[in-house]
Design a protein around this motif. Structure first.
Motif, mmCIF file in Angstrom:
data_model
loop_
_atom_site.group_PDB
_atom_site.id
_atom_site.type_symbol
_atom_site.label_atom_id
_atom_site.label_comp_id
_atom_site.label_asym_id
_atom_site.label_seq_id
_atom_site.Cartn_x
_atom_site.Cartn_y
_atom_site.Cartn_z
ATOM 1 N N HIS A 27 56.857 9.293 -10.485
ATOM 2 C CA HIS A 27 56.902 8.469 -9.884
ATOM 3 C C HIS A 27 56.056 8.747 -8.453
ATOM 4 O O HIS A 27 56.216 9.869 -7.928
ATOM 5 N N GLN A 28 55.157 7.956 -8.149
ATOM 6 C CA GLN A 28 54.226 8.399 -6.903
ATOM 7 C C GLN A 28 54.931 7.556 -5.777
ATOM 8 O O GLN A 28 54.865 6.138 -5.817
ATOM 9 N N LEU A 29 55.320 8.176 -4.695
ATOM 10 C CA LEU A 29 55.954 7.463 -3.574
ATOM 11 C C LEU A 29 54.952 7.008 -2.550
ATOM 12 O O LEU A 29 53.786 7.107 -2.522
ATOM 13 N N ASP A 30 55.284 6.343 -1.707
ATOM 14 C CA ASP A 30 54.416 5.460 -0.507
ATOM 15 C C ASP A 30 53.484 6.527 0.101
ATOM 16 O O ASP A 30 52.453 6.382 0.498
ATOM 17 N N SER A 31 54.294 7.860 0.080
ATOM 18 C CA SER A 31 53.765 8.993 1.020
ATOM 19 C C SER A 31 52.513 9.513 0.050
ATOM 20 O O SER A 31 51.725 10.452 0.335
ATOM 21 N N GLU A 32 52.577 9.282 -1.255
ATOM 22 C CA GLU A 32 51.511 9.558 -2.040
ATOM 23 C C GLU A 32 51.998 11.066 -2.705
ATOM 24 O O GLU A 32 51.352 11.719 -3.665
ATOM 25 N N ASP A 145 63.955 11.125 -2.859
ATOM 26 C CA ASP A 145 63.178 9.864 -2.049
ATOM 27 C C ASP A 145 62.278 10.363 -1.121
ATOM 28 O O ASP A 145 62.096 11.790 -0.832
ATOM 29 N N GLU A 146 61.739 9.520 -0.476
ATOM 30 C CA GLU A 146 60.972 10.180 0.683
ATOM 31 C C GLU A 146 61.492 10.821 1.816
ATOM 32 O O GLU A 146 60.793 11.687 2.391
ATOM 33 N N ALA A 147 62.781 10.946 2.109
ATOM 34 C CA ALA A 147 63.307 11.566 3.069
ATOM 35 C C ALA A 147 63.262 13.097 2.487
ATOM 36 O O ALA A 147 63.051 13.921 3.298
ATOM 37 N N VAL A 148 63.690 13.629 1.315
ATOM 38 C CA VAL A 148 63.352 14.748 0.719
ATOM 39 C C VAL A 148 62.075 15.246 0.888
ATOM 40 O O VAL A 148 61.636 16.368 1.175
ATOM 41 N N VAL A 149 61.074 14.431 0.471
ATOM 42 C CA VAL A 149 59.569 14.686 0.686
ATOM 43 C C VAL A 149 59.235 15.209 2.027
ATOM 44 O O VAL A 149 58.600 16.122 2.212
ATOM 45 N N GLU A 150 59.712 14.322 2.772
ATOM 46 C CA GLU A 150 59.402 14.514 4.337
ATOM 47 C C GLU A 150 59.832 16.085 4.687
ATOM 48 O O GLU A 150 59.121 16.928 5.484
ATOM 49 N N HIS A 151 61.228 16.437 4.300
ATOM 50 C CA HIS A 151 61.718 17.620 4.648
ATOM 51 C C HIS A 151 61.119 18.871 4.011
ATOM 52 O O HIS A 151 60.794 19.691 4.636
ATOM 53 N N VAL A 152 60.829 18.670 2.769
ATOM 54 C CA VAL A 152 60.029 19.676 1.951
ATOM 55 C C VAL A 152 58.587 19.806 2.703
ATOM 56 O O VAL A 152 58.271 21.161 2.870
ATOM 57 N N ALA A 153 57.900 18.855 2.915
ATOM 58 C CA ALA A 153 56.673 18.955 3.725
ATOM 59 C C ALA A 153 56.710 19.625 4.733
ATOM 60 O O ALA A 153 55.761 20.636 5.294
ATOM 61 N N ARG A 155 58.926 21.832 5.897
ATOM 62 C CA ARG A 155 59.422 23.300 5.835
ATOM 63 C C ARG A 155 58.272 24.183 5.291
ATOM 64 O O ARG A 155 58.079 25.284 5.555
ATOM 65 N N ALA A 156 57.417 23.539 4.324
ATOM 66 C CA ALA A 156 56.463 24.217 3.540
ATOM 67 C C ALA A 156 55.087 24.217 4.245
ATOM 68 O O ALA A 156 54.380 25.011 3.934
ATOM 69 N N GLY A 157 55.019 23.419 5.420
ATOM 70 C CA GLY A 157 53.892 23.240 5.970
ATOM 71 C C GLY A 157 52.868 22.597 5.383
ATOM 72 O O GLY A 157 51.537 23.009 5.344
ATOM 73 N N VAL A 158 52.948 21.574 4.554
ATOM 74 C CA VAL A 158 51.950 21.028 3.818
ATOM 75 C C VAL A 158 52.108 19.219 4.294
ATOM 76 O O VAL A 158 53.082 18.888 4.818
ATOM 77 N N ALA A 159 51.155 18.479 3.925
ATOM 78 C CA ALA A 159 51.043 17.245 4.069
ATOM 79 C C ALA A 159 51.988 16.422 2.913
ATOM 80 O O ALA A 159 52.191 17.180 2.069
ATOM 81 N N GLU A 160 52.774 15.410 3.224
ATOM 82 C CA GLU A 160 53.768 14.815 2.278
ATOM 83 C C GLU A 160 52.863 14.340 1.158
ATOM 84 O O GLU A 160 53.481 14.446 -0.046
ATOM 85 N N SER A 161 51.669 14.264 1.163
ATOM 86 C CA SER A 161 50.815 13.634 -0.118
ATOM 87 C C SER A 161 50.589 15.148 -0.821
ATOM 88 O O SER A 161 50.371 14.910 -2.146
ATOM 89 N N GLY A 162 51.037 16.159 -0.501
ATOM 90 C CA GLY A 162 50.799 17.495 -1.277
ATOM 91 C C GLY A 162 51.988 17.961 -1.791
ATOM 92 O O GLY A 162 51.886 19.170 -2.418
ATOM 93 N N PHE A 164 54.802 17.983 -4.623
ATOM 94 C CA PHE A 164 55.028 17.951 -5.967
ATOM 95 C C PHE A 164 56.398 18.367 -6.393
ATOM 96 O O PHE A 164 56.690 19.582 -6.158
ATOM 97 N N LEU A 165 57.566 17.335 -6.696
ATOM 98 C CA LEU A 165 58.764 17.787 -6.817
ATOM 99 C C LEU A 165 59.056 17.314 -8.456
ATOM 100 O O LEU A 165 58.606 16.138 -8.884
ATOM 101 N N GLN A 166 59.976 18.049 -8.830
ATOM 102 C CA GLN A 166 60.287 17.905 -10.353
ATOM 103 C C GLN A 166 61.846 17.836 -10.397
ATOM 104 O O GLN A 166 62.502 18.852 -10.083
#
Length: 310
Positions: A27-32, A145-153, A155-162, A164-166
């Motif tokens: 699933h590719q989210l709106d944030s890519e 979802d996007e909220a998890v992506v935002e949190h990971v991005a 903390r990890a210091g990457v763009a949300e488009s970068g 990759f969650l499994q």
């Protein structure tokens, strides 16, 4: 050593190429950001679980399945071997990132942890990753979802488009397989926690039975931990002797022979109230290069048979 997230990204791409064969869904989210369901709303499988274990170890481990007996019953086992245990197991595969975001709960493992590098293991190993992508496997009951992506991005210091969650549920075939692949990691982590220099651990191979898939998450968590603590085996090759090798296997703990369903219930399912020493394989062989070979602990087929309903 090349970036752990760099090599893991290649494996994510491979999983996407074989998504249908692996029974996973992307699933590719709106944030890519890319979220791959390995076993939440899709079946997953043995091959998906082994691919996930390769991603979790950033491609630094060989993962394969075998058929062995437990209490006279043939069961799939998973074997994982690595010549880079400090990086593959402690800095990548270990489940050390607890996620709690807007009602979402999950436990993260994989090389994205090395971009944060706040856990003690990274200081012991002396490693911190720096890469534009973050690869994180999440043990959870729902697809992130996007909220998890935002949190990971963040903390990890990457763009949300970068990101990759499994995602996978413990109560899935993928989950049972991925958990069975942790015997080597548990042995390495336990030895490190006892004070052994993880850089002196040269090679580790671990194996454990794949627990039958449970119909709820708590039963699955208990069964998969029983599989490791009572059926997990590991062989370690190390560089230096140590006076606490006998404390590595689960047999050395006061809680040994207690079903994990009881251990977790006694702690009100608060995993941080459970002693870390119980998370260990049942039996280990430790070879000291140029020195002694130590064979410690033993498997407990009776406890496994009860847990698995054999």
């Amino acid at each position: 050593m090349e970036s752990l997230n760099r090599t893991a990204t290649d494996l994510v791409d491979e999983a996407l190429d074989f998504a249908d064969e692996l029974n996973v869904a992307a699933h590719q989210l709106d944030s890519e950001a890319l979220v791959v369901d390995f076993g939440v709303d899709v079946p997953g499988g043995v091959e998906a679980g082994m691919m996930l274990a390769e991603i979790q170890t950033a491609g630094l481990a060989t993962v394969q399945s075998t058929l062995e007996e437990v209490a006279g019953a043939p069961l799939t086992h998973v074997e994982l071997s690595t010549d880079h245990p400090a990086l593959a197991l402690l800095c990548s595969q270990k489940a050390g990132w607890e996620l709690s975001v807007d009602g979402f709960e999950g436990l993260g493992s994989g090389p994205a942890r090395a971009l944060v590098a706040e856990e003690d293991e990274f200081q012991r190993v002396g490693y911190k990753d720096d890469f534009e992508f973050a690869v994180l496997a999440i043990e959870t009951e729902e697809v992130p979802d996007e909220a998890v992506v935002e949190h990971v991005a963040e903390r990890a210091g990457v763009a949300e488009s970068g990101v990759f969650l499994q995602a996978f549920s413990t109560a899935s075939l993928t989950g049972s397989v991925a958990m069975a692949a942790r015997a080597a990691e548990l042995a390495t982590f336990r030895l490190s926690e006892l004070g052994y220099d993880p850089l002196d651990i040269l090679s580790v191979t671990g194996s454990a039975p794949v627990a039958p898939v449970a119909d709820d998450e708590e039963t699955a968590i208990a069964r998969t931990n029983d599989a490791l603590a009572y059926g997990g085996q590991a062989h370690l090759v190390v560089d230096e002797p140590f006076d606490r090798f006998d404390e590595v296997p689960s047999t050395a703990t006061d809680e040994y022979d207690t079903p994990f369903a009881e251990i977790f219930a006694d702690a009100d399912w608060d995993f941080y109230e459970v002693p870390e020493s119980v998370f260990a394989p049942a039996q280990v062989t430790i070879d000291v290069v140029g020195g002694d070979t130590h064979v410690l602990g033993d498997v407990n087929e009776e406890r496994l048979a009860e847990s698995f309903g054999l």
